[in-house]
Design an enzyme around this catalytic site. Structure first.
Site, short mmCIF file in Angstrom:
data_model
loop_
_atom_site.label_atom_id
_atom_site.label_comp_id
_atom_site.label_asym_id
_atom_site.label_seq_id
_atom_site.Cartn_x
_atom_site.Cartn_y
_atom_site.Cartn_z
N GLY A 54 -3.47 -5.87 11.52
CA GLY A 54 -3.60 -4.91 10.43
C GLY A 54 -4.30 -5.45 9.20
N THR A 55 -3.51 -5.92 8.24
CA THR A 55 -4.01 -6.32 6.93
C THR A 55 -5.11 -7.38 7.01
OG1 THR A 55 -1.88 -5.77 5.93
CG2 THR A 55 -3.29 -7.26 4.70
N ASN A 87 -2.61 7.66 16.32
CA ASN A 87 -1.39 7.64 15.52
C ASN A 87 -1.13 9.04 14.98
OD1 ASN A 87 0.01 7.42 12.73
ND2 ASN A 87 0.35 5.39 13.61
N ASN A 118 0.83 -1.19 0.00
CA ASN A 118 0.00 0.00 0.00
C ASN A 118 0.87 1.24 0.00
OD1 ASN A 118 -0.49 1.93 2.51
ND2 ASN A 118 0.20 -0.05 3.31
N CYS A 147 7.81 8.57 8.58
CA CYS A 147 7.51 9.62 7.60
C CYS A 147 8.79 10.32 7.14
CB CYS A 147 6.57 10.66 8.22
SG CYS A 147 5.04 9.98 8.85
N ILE A 153 -0.84 4.49 0.47
CA ILE A 153 -1.98 5.39 0.67
C ILE A 153 -1.53 6.83 0.84
CG2 ILE A 153 -4.00 5.89 2.11
CD1 ILE A 153 -4.18 3.25 0.55
N THR A 156 5.53 -1.33 8.01
CA THR A 156 5.64 -2.14 6.80
C THR A 156 7.05 -2.14 6.23
OG1 THR A 156 4.92 -0.21 5.51
CG2 THR A 156 3.24 -1.82 6.13
#
Length: 316
Positions: A270-271, A104, A72, A135, A74, A198
């Site tokens: 999560g996923t 978060n 992902n 980030c 996003i 991830t």
């Protein structure tokens, strides 16, 4: 011992009735999943990332399946701090007042993180902050905050100084050595760690000869990364004294207990929520049975057992 006591876990700022927490980015702010089941069944929720200003995310396509997971990109899409404080968190507090929330927090520069951390703890249901240090830092050439121990520590110290609730730091696996970063953020004041974020990956479209994702790379999650998560959690658990919320490929009660064996004190899912919206309550329901199977009387006792034996085997 009642089943509630068997599954209960204490973390900084949180008294969890069970250790199962939907991971940030995989559960939104809970509205969609609340249509399927009572969110009060959960230990907590890590809500979608909050940034100071609204973010529309990356261009599409930004999700791609893989053989045993998904990619992902996003791009931290969210409505921004003001809307989240005025609408999203109050909705959760009104409908699920006894459900503790982990907020978060993400940003592009240190000042953004600090501004969000200073405010978001004012929400009565936010009991902890999960700091996403994966980030890119736009003031330092786009290098992620979480890839350099000194940069990560400075960010944690600044956010800790203004946070009204305990600060959990989410570690990235996309580093040469995760141990110095874990030790640095603990020394800077982190109350707990969440890991792992991830892994970076890419897929190509054979017809177009181009990457499947518009962003080219994306974060790999799902069952494929569980062995990596277990290895890194175990490594970090050897060198820090603060709790760890383990995540990465969890989709069963057995996976939860493996996270505990590695050194986790709670577990984020999560996923798996995308494949089965009911996966979290199913794990919670199944957990006592699997604990019985392996002679585990309570999770708190298991945490202590693992701590007492943590030097029995070392992964370098």
């Amino acid at each position: 011992m009642t089943e509630n006591n068997r599954l209960s876990v204490k973390l900084p700022g949180l008294d969890l009735k069970n250790p199962i927490i939907p991971a940030s980015g995989c559960f939104g702010f809970g509205e969609e999943y609340a249509k399927y089941y009572d969110l009060n069944k959960l230990g907590s929720i890590m809500v979608k990332a909050t940034t100071l200003h609204p973010r529309f995310g990356n261009p599409t396509p930004r999700v791609a399946e893989t053989a045993s997971g998904m990619l992902n990109a996003i791009g931290l899409q969210n409505p921004g701090l003001e809307v989240i404080m005025a609408e999203k968190l109050p909705w959760l507090n009104e409908n699920f007042p006894d459900l503790p929330i982990i907020a978060n927090v993400a940003g592009s520069e240190e000042d953004d993180y600090v501004a969000v951390c200073a405010k978001i703890g004012d929400a009565p249901n936010v009991k902890a902050i999960e700091l996403n240090i994966s980030c890119p830092n736009v003031k330092h050439g786009g290098q992620a905050f979480g890839t350099d121990p000194d940069v990560a520590a400075a960010l944690v110290k600044a956010c800790k100084a203004v946070s009204k609730v305990p600060l959990y730091v989410k570690l990235s696996p996309n580093v040469t050595d995760i141990v110095p970063i874990a030790k640095a953020v603990e020394a800077a004041g982190a109350d707990a760690l969440t890991m792992i974020n991830t892994l970076m990956g890419v897929r190509f479209d054979l017809k177009t000869r181009k990457p499947v994702l518009a962003n080219i790379t994306g974060g790999l999650s799902g069952p494929a990364i569980k062995p990596v998560a277990l290895k890194l959690i175990h490594q970090v658990a050897q060198v820090v004294d603060i709790p760890i919320i383990g995540m990465g490929g969890v989709e069963s009660a057995q996976d939860v207990l493996e996270m505990y064996m590695a050194g986790a004190s709670a577990v984020a899912v999560g996923t798996a929520n995308f494949a089965d919206p009911f996966v979290c309550p199913k794990i919670i329901e199944k957990l006592p049975e699997v604990m019985d199977q392996y002679g585990i009387d309570s999770l708190e006792n298991l945490i202590q057992e693992v701590k007492n034996s943590k030097n029995d085997f070392i992964i370098s």
